[in-house]
Design a protein around this motif. Structure first.
Motif, PDB file in Angstrom:
ATOM      1  N   UNK A 156      15.119 -63.748  18.145  1.00  0.00           N
ATOM      2  CA  UNK A 156      14.969 -63.961  16.702  1.00  0.00           C
ATOM      3  C   UNK A 156      14.251 -65.283  16.485  1.00  0.00           C
ATOM      4  N   UNK A 157      13.923 -65.635  15.251  1.00  0.00           N
ATOM      5  CA  UNK A 157      13.321 -66.953  15.019  1.00  0.00           C
ATOM      6  C   UNK A 157      14.199 -68.101  15.515  1.00  0.00           C
ATOM      7  N   UNK A 158      15.510 -67.871  15.585  1.00  0.00           N
ATOM      8  CA  UNK A 158      16.438 -68.924  16.007  1.00  0.00           C
ATOM      9  C   UNK A 158      16.735 -68.892  17.504  1.00  0.00           C
ATOM     10  N   UNK A 179      18.465 -57.793  17.437  1.00  0.00           N
ATOM     11  CA  UNK A 179      19.031 -58.854  16.603  1.00  0.00           C
ATOM     12  C   UNK A 179      17.906 -59.737  16.033  1.00  0.00           C
ATOM     13  N   UNK A 180      16.768 -59.122  15.777  1.00  0.00           N
ATOM     14  CA  UNK A 180      15.581 -59.862  15.339  1.00  0.00           C
ATOM     15  C   UNK A 180      15.825 -60.614  14.035  1.00  0.00           C
ATOM     16  N   UNK A 181      16.650 -60.041  13.177  1.00  0.00           N
ATOM     17  CA  UNK A 181      16.944 -60.672  11.882  1.00  0.00           C
ATOM     18  C   UNK A 181      18.160 -61.594  11.952  1.00  0.00           C
ATOM     19  N   UNK A 204      12.693 -60.048   5.499  1.00  0.00           N
ATOM     20  CA  UNK A 204      12.823 -59.156   6.661  1.00  0.00           C
ATOM     21  C   UNK A 204      11.451 -58.733   7.169  1.00  0.00           C
ATOM     22  N   UNK A 205      10.548 -58.417   6.258  1.00  0.00           N
ATOM     23  CA  UNK A 205       9.194 -58.034   6.663  1.00  0.00           C
ATOM     24  C   UNK A 205       8.505 -59.173   7.417  1.00  0.00           C
ATOM     25  N   UNK A 206       8.731 -60.405   6.966  1.00  0.00           N
ATOM     26  CA  UNK A 206       8.103 -61.559   7.617  1.00  0.00           C
ATOM     27  C   UNK A 206       8.616 -61.715   9.041  1.00  0.00           C
ATOM     28  N   UNK A 207       9.923 -61.635   9.216  1.00  0.00           N
ATOM     29  CA  UNK A 207      10.501 -61.819  10.556  1.00  0.00           C
ATOM     30  C   UNK A 207      10.048 -60.704  11.501  1.00  0.00           C
ATOM     31  N   UNK A 208      10.056 -59.479  11.008  1.00  0.00           N
ATOM     32  CA  UNK A 208       9.629 -58.360  11.851  1.00  0.00           C
ATOM     33  C   UNK A 208       8.141 -58.459  12.179  1.00  0.00           C
ATOM     34  N   UNK A 209       7.342 -58.868  11.208  1.00  0.00           N
ATOM     35  CA  UNK A 209       5.906 -59.044  11.452  1.00  0.00           C
ATOM     36  C   UNK A 209       5.657 -60.144  12.474  1.00  0.00           C
ATOM     37  N   UNK A 210       6.459 -61.198  12.410  1.00  0.00           N
ATOM     38  CA  UNK A 210       6.358 -62.292  13.393  1.00  0.00           C
ATOM     39  C   UNK A 210       6.580 -61.761  14.804  1.00  0.00           C
ATOM     40  N   UNK A 219      13.575 -53.110  16.751  1.00  0.00           N
ATOM     41  CA  UNK A 219      14.429 -51.947  16.452  1.00  0.00           C
ATOM     42  C   UNK A 219      15.456 -52.308  15.379  1.00  0.00           C
ATOM     43  N   UNK A 220      15.005 -52.730  14.192  1.00  0.00           N
ATOM     44  CA  UNK A 220      15.962 -53.094  13.145  1.00  0.00           C
ATOM     45  C   UNK A 220      16.761 -51.881  12.678  1.00  0.00           C
ATOM     46  N   UNK A 221      17.982 -52.139  12.246  1.00  0.00           N
ATOM     47  CA  UNK A 221      18.817 -51.050  11.731  1.00  0.00           C
ATOM     48  C   UNK A 221      19.121 -51.302  10.261  1.00  0.00           C
ATOM     49  N   UNK A 222      19.423 -50.241   9.557  1.00  0.00           N
ATOM     50  CA  UNK A 222      19.868 -50.366   8.178  1.00  0.00           C
ATOM     51  C   UNK A 222      20.507 -49.053   7.755  1.00  0.00           C
ATOM     52  N   UNK A 223      21.393 -49.148   6.798  1.00  0.00           N
ATOM     53  CA  UNK A 223      21.998 -47.941   6.220  1.00  0.00           C
ATOM     54  C   UNK A 223      21.422 -47.679   4.827  1.00  0.00           C
TER      55      UNK A 223
END
Length: 267
Positions: A156-158, A179-181, A204-210, A219-223
């Motif tokens: 992740x960024x961190x 755990x990208x986000x 979220x788009x910024x982090x995934x684009x990074x 492989x982000x998840x969401x409900x």
């Protein structure tokens, strides 16, 4: 990279919740789905995919072998059970989920068993997850880097995991970021929020684009349907060099996943 750059994670999602997430994601255009034996959701994922109407060859299914099944005499049987649950004759990618605690089963033994599973047509590709540089080298020594499709790691960024990512890249092994986000923490970061505002995008788009721009699979998840749909748009974003440098500066070794008794000695 042979593996899809963008997929759906299913960690912590079960039963009707995971079925709904997978069904919605596939409807929106997701084709790569990531699960694992220990998630206890392979059967629900399999049901959702079977009911989706999408042809099997259009999907990319990943599962991961749990530590109890890493031995040569257990791995293939456990993978065949995963296939039954997933309602498919093969998965596209099978990973060692975590290295065997205290090296009870050697990396070499498990990698050779994975190669055998591949030869039998149970899995198209094989790989590793949560592997350090030393463990990656053991896997390479056992079967060759060309056999290893990816190392799926927390990133992740961190927690940019540069040492592992660079080593994987040098050996031609793709990196998959989980755990990208950062459990959503990255979405609250002021730097990420500022960059998102500049691009008229979501954090979220910024982090995934990074992560995508660095060459990693995500492989982000969401409900939530709106998040699943929004996340996909990260693939259309291009960050500037200044954006990338700002995110690089967020590194703080912020590891979130390190289960006692399971985690290796991290790099």
């Amino acid at each position: 990279m042979s593996i899809p750059a963008f997929g759906l994670g299913t960690f912590r999602l079960k039963d009707e919740v995971v079925k709904a997430s997978v069904a919605t994601a596939v409807e929106l255009g997701y084709r790569a789905i990531d699960t694992a034996q220990i998630y206890d959701n392979e059967a629900a994922v399999g049901e959702a995919l079977a009911e989706s109407g999408v042809a099997r060859e259009a999907l990319y299914i990943t599962t991961k072998i749990w530590i109890e099944n890493l031995a040569a005499d257990k791995l293939i049987d456990s993978l065949q059970e995963s296939l039954r649950k997933l309602k498919t004759d093969y998965v596209d990618l099978t990973l060692i989920h975590w290295p065997s605690p205290n090296q009870a089963v050697s990396v070499a033994e498990t990698m050779h068993a994975l190669v055998e599973a591949k030869k039998r047509g149970l899995t198209r590709e094989i790989g590793i997850s949560n592997f350090t540089v030393a463990l990656m080298q053991e896997a390479i020594d056992a079967v060759g880097a060309d056999q290893i499709a990816t190392n799926q790691i927390e990133l992740s960024p961190f927690l940019q995991n540069q040492t592992v990512a660079d080593y994987a890249r040098r050996n031609g092994i793709a990196v998959t970021s989980y755990m990208t986000l950062a459990y959503g923490d990255a979405l609250k970061d002021t730097t990420i929020i500022e960059i998102a505002a500049r691009h008229h995008a979501t954090p979220a788009q910024i982090v995934l684009a990074w992560a995508l721009q660095l060459g990693y699979a995500v492989i982000p998840s969401s409900t939530r349907r709106e998040n699943l749909q929004s996340n996909l748009l990260a693939q259309q974003l291009t960050l500037t060099e200044a954006d990338m440098q700002q995110i690089a500066a967020l590194e703080r070794n912020g590891r979130l996943v390190s289960p006692e008794g399971l985690a290796p000695a991290w790099d």
